[in-house]
Motif scaffolding. Sequence first.
Motif, PDB file in Angstrom:
ATOM      1  N   GLY A  38       0.816  -1.201   0.000  1.00 40.49           N
ATOM      2  CA  GLY A  38       0.000   0.000   0.000  1.00 40.49           C
ATOM      3  C   GLY A  38       0.849   1.251   0.000  1.00 40.49           C
ATOM      4  N   MET A  39       0.254   2.337  -0.507  1.00 37.65           N
ATOM      5  CA  MET A  39       0.919   3.624  -0.515  1.00 37.65           C
ATOM      6  C   MET A  39      -0.089   4.695  -0.137  1.00 37.65           C
ATOM      7  N   ASN A  40       0.292   5.559   0.794  1.00 35.27           N
ATOM      8  CA  ASN A  40      -0.530   6.696   1.183  1.00 35.27           C
ATOM      9  C   ASN A  40       0.248   7.976   0.952  1.00 35.27           C
ATOM     10  N   TYR A  41      -0.451   9.000   0.482  1.00 37.14           N
ATOM     11  CA  TYR A  41       0.170  10.313   0.284  1.00 37.14           C
ATOM     12  C   TYR A  41      -0.818  11.379   0.719  1.00 37.14           C
ATOM     13  N   SER A  42      -0.291  12.401   1.385  1.00 36.71           N
ATOM     14  CA  SER A  42      -1.139  13.501   1.847  1.00 36.71           C
ATOM     15  C   SER A  42      -0.449  14.828   1.569  1.00 36.71           C
ATOM     16  N   ARG A  43      -1.201  15.772   1.023  1.00 37.91           N
ATOM     17  CA  ARG A  43      -0.713  17.136   0.776  1.00 37.91           C
ATOM     18  C   ARG A  43      -1.696  18.091   1.443  1.00 37.91           C
ATOM     19  N   ILE A  44      -1.206  18.935   2.361  1.00 37.41           N
ATOM     20  CA  ILE A  44      -2.065  19.850   3.106  1.00 37.41           C
ATOM     21  C   ILE A  44      -1.459  21.243   3.040  1.00 37.41           C
ATOM     22  N   ASP A  45      -2.240  22.217   2.588  1.00 36.79           N
ATOM     23  CA  ASP A  45      -1.847  23.626   2.600  1.00 36.79           C
ATOM     24  C   ASP A  45      -2.812  24.367   3.521  1.00 36.79           C
ATOM     25  N   ILE A  46      -2.277  25.060   4.518  1.00 32.15           N
ATOM     26  CA  ILE A  46      -3.092  25.778   5.486  1.00 32.15           C
ATOM     27  C   ILE A  46      -2.863  27.273   5.297  1.00 32.15           C
ATOM     28  N   ASP A  47      -3.936  27.993   5.057  1.00 33.88           N
ATOM     29  CA  ASP A  47      -3.897  29.449   4.890  1.00 33.88           C
ATOM     30  C   ASP A  47      -4.533  30.079   6.118  1.00 33.88           C
ATOM     31  N   SER A  48      -3.739  30.838   6.870  1.00 31.84           N
ATOM     32  CA  SER A  48      -4.254  31.440   8.097  1.00 31.84           C
ATOM     33  C   SER A  48      -3.382  32.624   8.470  1.00 31.84           C
ATOM     34  N   SER A  49      -3.968  33.600   9.158  1.00 34.33           N
ATOM     35  CA  SER A  49      -3.189  34.712   9.699  1.00 34.33           C
ATOM     36  C   SER A  49      -2.385  34.283  10.916  1.00 34.33           C
ATOM     37  N   ASN A  50      -2.702  33.123  11.468  1.00 34.22           N
ATOM     38  CA  ASN A  50      -1.989  32.575  12.622  1.00 34.22           C
ATOM     39  C   ASN A  50      -0.906  31.630  12.111  1.00 34.22           C
ATOM     40  N   ASP A  51       0.355  32.036  12.265  1.00 28.76           N
ATOM     41  CA  ASP A  51       1.455  31.226  11.749  1.00 28.76           C
ATOM     42  C   ASP A  51       1.519  29.863  12.424  1.00 28.76           C
ATOM     43  N   ARG A  52       1.044  29.758  13.655  1.00 29.46           N
ATOM     44  CA  ARG A  52       1.067  28.454  14.327  1.00 29.46           C
ATOM     45  C   ARG A  52       0.128  27.467  13.652  1.00 29.46           C
ATOM     46  N   TYR A  53      -1.004  27.932  13.177  1.00 31.56           N
ATOM     47  CA  TYR A  53      -1.890  27.055  12.420  1.00 31.56           C
ATOM     48  C   TYR A  53      -1.231  26.617  11.116  1.00 31.56           C
ATOM     49  N   VAL A  54      -0.578  27.550  10.439  1.00 30.56           N
ATOM     50  CA  VAL A  54       0.037  27.244   9.153  1.00 30.56           C
ATOM     51  C   VAL A  54       1.056  26.124   9.297  1.00 30.56           C
ATOM     52  N   ARG A  55       1.804  26.126  10.408  1.00 30.43           N
ATOM     53  CA  ARG A  55       2.868  25.142  10.604  1.00 30.43           C
ATOM     54  C   ARG A  55       2.397  23.877  11.324  1.00 30.43           C
ATOM     55  N   SER A  56       1.105  23.762  11.625  1.00 28.57           N
ATOM     56  CA  SER A  56       0.630  22.671  12.479  1.00 28.57           C
ATOM     57  C   SER A  56       0.431  21.347  11.749  1.00 28.57           C
ATOM     58  N   ALA A  57       0.634  21.322  10.445  1.00 29.72           N
ATOM     59  CA  ALA A  57       0.552  20.072   9.685  1.00 29.72           C
ATOM     60  C   ALA A  57       1.660  20.084   8.640  1.00 29.72           C
ATOM     61  N   PRO A  58       2.233  18.946   8.338  1.00 35.52           N
ATOM     62  CA  PRO A  58       3.268  18.904   7.303  1.00 35.52           C
ATOM     63  C   PRO A  58       2.672  19.195   5.934  1.00 35.52           C
ATOM     64  N   ARG A  59       3.423  19.921   5.118  1.00 30.52           N
ATOM     65  CA  ARG A  59       2.959  20.198   3.765  1.00 30.52           C
ATOM     66  C   ARG A  59       2.739  18.887   2.997  1.00 30.52           C
ATOM     67  N   ALA A  60       3.633  17.937   3.192  1.00 32.22           N
ATOM     68  CA  ALA A  60       3.495  16.646   2.511  1.00 32.22           C
ATOM     69  C   ALA A  60       3.953  15.535   3.450  1.00 32.22           C
ATOM     70  N   SER A  61       3.298  14.412   3.369  1.00 28.83           N
ATOM     71  CA  SER A  61       3.710  13.214   4.091  1.00 28.83           C
ATOM     72  C   SER A  61       3.285  12.009   3.267  1.00 28.83           C
ATOM     73  N   TRP A  62       4.021  10.909   3.429  1.00 23.95           N
ATOM     74  CA  TRP A  62       3.669   9.711   2.672  1.00 23.95           C
ATOM     75  C   TRP A  62       4.178   8.481   3.392  1.00 23.95           C
ATOM     76  N   SER A  63       3.636   7.345   3.019  1.00 23.65           N
ATOM     77  CA  SER A  63       4.022   6.093   3.653  1.00 23.65           C
ATOM     78  C   SER A  63       3.869   4.944   2.672  1.00 23.65           C
ATOM     79  N   ILE A  64       4.628   3.891   2.922  1.00 25.42           N
ATOM     80  CA  ILE A  64       4.539   2.649   2.156  1.00 25.42           C
ATOM     81  C   ILE A  64       4.350   1.518   3.153  1.00 25.42           C
ATOM     82  N   LEU A  65       3.361   0.689   2.920  1.00 27.51           N
ATOM     83  CA  LEU A  65       3.021  -0.413   3.809  1.00 27.51           C
ATOM     84  C   LEU A  65       3.132  -1.712   3.027  1.00 27.51           C
ATOM     85  N   ALA A  66       3.755  -2.719   3.618  1.00 24.51           N
ATOM     86  CA  ALA A  66       3.940  -3.970   2.888  1.00 24.51           C
ATOM     87  C   ALA A  66       3.911  -5.144   3.842  1.00 24.51           C
TER      88      ALA A  66
END
Length: 648
Positions: free
Chosen positions: A535-563
């Motif tokens: 299996g392969m999972n991929y996630s792309r998250i872009d957060i737009d906010s005036s609060n910089d802490r919210y913007v940085r609270s999730a990785p822009r990209a993450s992925w995994s391989i399961l076998a």
Amino acid sequence: MPALAAEDDLPELNFLGELPIVLSASRLSQPTRDAPGAVTVIDRDMIRNSGARSIPELLRLVPGFQVGAINGHQPVTTYHGLADNAPRRMLVRVDGRSAYAPYVTSGIEWNKLTVDIDDIDRIEVFRGTNTVAYGSQAFMGTVNIITRTAAETPRARVRIDQGENGIQDRNVSLGYGTDVMTMRVSAGLEGDEGLPGLADSYRRHRGDLRVEFQLAPNQRLELQAGTVKLREQIGNDMPGTTDPVRTQRSAVSFGQLRWSWQQDGGDELSVTYSHQEESTRDAYTLTAADVPLLQLFPPLAHVDVNYDNDITRNDIELEHTMHPARDVRALWGVGYREDKVRSPGMFARTDALAYRSSRLFGNVEWSITPELLANIGAMAERSGGDDAQLSPRLGLNYHLGGGHTLRAATGLAYRNPVPFERYADMRFTEVLTNILLKHSYQPAPDVEAERMRFRELGYLGEYAAIRTSVDLRVFEERTDDLIQFRAADSPLPRPPFLSSKALWEAPMAKNVGEATLRGAELAVLWRPTIATWLGMNYSRIDIDSSNDRYVRSAPRASWSILASWNPVPDWTVSANYHRTGSMSWYRSKVDQLPAYHRTDLRIAHRFKVGPTRNEFALTLSNAGPDHADYLPALVSGPIAHASLRVEF
């Protein structure tokens, strides 16, 4: 007496047919192609071959999730970020019972779940808000843990885990059945030494019971009960700390009854009642050695800190599934929950704080044409003394044929404030003079619900010829009125030694946050047999906010391989690789985590000795370079452990 199930006897065809039937999307039993949103299913075989010792570890298998550890016994989990060290925007349910803890700072206290990981049949993760089905606590997503029925339990099972870092887990389960009753009882002892450099070892004693009665051919009664007792090290050993190293003790017990009646035509009526009691003991004294300010007071001046709490919860729910027309299925229900918490240190009151909520919900699944399916649902929920909030959702699924489905959904969701956000009132007073030294939190009775407008598009492909599924989700989640704690003038009398009023502030909850989340998630799974998958999972998250802490609270990209792979009969080799981009847990920029990756490896051998079915496994968790997943200074590395399962 009916034979109880043996895990090795489960037919492989159950895992090789159509995509899973899920309950977590709309409360209706639906194949994933008909669900009004994206659902990740982690089944029993995936759970075992992952080598995970806890449920939060399994959430790394879900695209869009972030998992870390505040310390060795306090995991932190969130979906799409927007979370501090006490995430409050995700719901966890166990066999229909809410595990959300709204009375203290955190929404989910994972170590207080009584369930044994070996008793889990599957975990359904609804990726996206699901307040329409489960209320405001499912604001960012739902983790639905479904355990095996008592009839599926082996007559006896023992599991022993032993490994590095003080890992010592012992679990036992017994099953029994007659013509009208089946029963499972299990107990366990678990613990380890925690993260390097921290005083955070823990021991957990757990027990649970499940009994199922067949009252009549069309009536069933389920009884569940469980208890957990925890002993955890918390605090730090820095000189002069106001959070000293100590042992915190807590206990949780619950009971649940569920009666269901299968009616003619496939209709079903069920009533579920659960009762839970919880207590925590965490009190200590600070002196001038801990708080230099106390040197200004008479000798023997001290502050008594009391984080004790006693909590009770009662929850009752009625649910009715019906078929009002040939092309229509419908579900409606009502529920009421009452939480009572007594915590003088947290709420500055000696009596119990009562927090009540009621809900009315429904969903209609309408086959408009053979290709087009609509899910129309809504939840009306009232919490505390607030006006009711209405969370609607419209989902459309278009079946293209050949196993291909297009999905669209839109709606509105609310999250009501939890008692800590609204009523927290933490004061620290010198005992001899009764002078208030610090006001840490102050109540915010006027704080309002958070709100989300969401829309998503999805594609689900079932490639039966090659036993592969593809799940793509593209989303936009516009949140506003998010609750943040902001400094504000304290209304309490200022201490005489503090001349500046500007320094006399205490945080309070305010609706000042907003963030728009956009992104995509992709999950691909090839599964030719029960124990072989890639299996392969991929996630792309872009957060737009005036609060910089919210913007940085999730990785822009993450992925995994399961076998997982069976190189030879009775041997299984599995590996999970995860890469998480740079992020931080709603903290200052100095706590930004660099991108990191981890690999979990497991090799297992199944064998029989006489009447027993056995498995011996070696697991290496967190293989590869040391890394941090919560604070940059909290670095952890590889840990190995061995496990032995014996089933009768």
